[in-house]
Design an enzyme around this catalytic site. Structure first.
Site, PDB file in Angstrom:
ATOM      1  N   GLU A 263       0.841  -1.201   0.000  1.00  0.00           N
ATOM      2  CA  GLU A 263       0.000   0.000   0.000  1.00  0.00           C
ATOM      3  C   GLU A 263       0.875   1.249   0.000  1.00  0.00           C
ATOM      4  O   GLU A 263       0.568   2.236  -0.696  1.00  0.00           O
ATOM      5  CB  GLU A 263      -0.934   0.005   1.208  1.00  0.00           C
ATOM      6  CG  GLU A 263      -1.915   1.156   1.203  1.00  0.00           C
ATOM      7  CD  GLU A 263      -2.903   1.096   0.056  1.00  0.00           C
ATOM      8  OE1 GLU A 263      -3.014   2.110  -0.680  1.00  0.00           O
ATOM      9  OE2 GLU A 263      -3.568   0.048  -0.127  1.00  0.00           O
TER      10      GLU A 263
ATOM     11  N   GLU B  29       1.538   6.284  -7.125  1.00  0.00           N
ATOM     12  CA  GLU B  29       0.496   7.239  -7.485  1.00  0.00           C
ATOM     13  C   GLU B  29       1.024   8.674  -7.434  1.00  0.00           C
ATOM     14  O   GLU B  29       0.711   9.489  -8.315  1.00  0.00           O
ATOM     15  CB  GLU B  29      -0.706   7.083  -6.559  1.00  0.00           C
ATOM     16  CG  GLU B  29      -1.512   5.835  -6.841  1.00  0.00           C
ATOM     17  CD  GLU B  29      -2.720   5.689  -5.925  1.00  0.00           C
ATOM     18  OE1 GLU B  29      -2.886   6.511  -4.988  1.00  0.00           O
ATOM     19  OE2 GLU B  29      -3.504   4.762  -6.147  1.00  0.00           O
TER      20      GLU B  29
END
Length: 122
Positions: free
Chosen positions: A65, A72
Site C-alpha cells: 500500500e 500514485e
C-alpha cells in the site's frame, strides 16, 4: 548525494508514514483490520509460526500500500493530466495491493479457520 545519519533517514520514513496515513483512507482501513487480526490472534492463541505468517502478511499488504501510494504520487507528478499509460501504472500498483490482500485473507482463513472450527465458535 548527501550522507544522512540513520536517525535522519528514519525521520524521512516516519514522515512518509505520516503522509500516507493522513492521505490514504485504504491504508487506515488496512491498519484497523491488521489491529483486529492481531487481537484475534492473541485471543485464539495462535502458534509462533502462525504469528510469523500473520506478521509477514500484514507487513506485505501495508508495504505494498505504501509503494502504491508512492507510485500514485510519482505518476501524478509526471502526468498531471489524464493519460491511459498513467492509469495503467496506477491500476497495476493497486492490483498488487489487492493481490496481497487476497493472499493475506486466504492465509488468515487457513490459520484462524482451524481455531474457529476446533473451538466451535461458528
Amino acid at each position: 548525494m548527501p550522507s544522512h545519519s540513520i536517525w535522519r533517514s528514519m525521520g524521512f520514513a516516519i514522515d512518509g508514514l505520516r503522509y500516507a496515513f493522513s492521505s490514504q483512507r485504504s491504508l487506515r482501513i488496512e491498519s484497523i483490520i491488521a489491529g483486529f487480526i492481531v487481537v484475534i490472534g492473541f485471543a485464539l492463541g495462535i502458534s509462533r509460526l502462525e504469528w510469523v505468517i500473520v506478521i509477514i502478511s500484514i507487513s506485505f499488504v501495508i508495504g505494498l500500500e505504501l509503494i502504491n501510494t508512492a507510485i500514485e504520487a510519482v505518476v501524478d507528478l509526471v502526468s498531471p493530466e489524464y493519460h491511459p499509460v498513467a492509469k495503467v501504472a496506477k491500476d497495476i500498483a493497486s492490483a498488487a495491493v489487492l493481490t496481497s490482500g487476497v493472499g493475506g485473507l486466504i492465509a488468515g482463513l487457513v490459520i484462524f479457520g482451524a481455531y474457529i472450527l476446533r473451538d466451535g465458535l461458528f
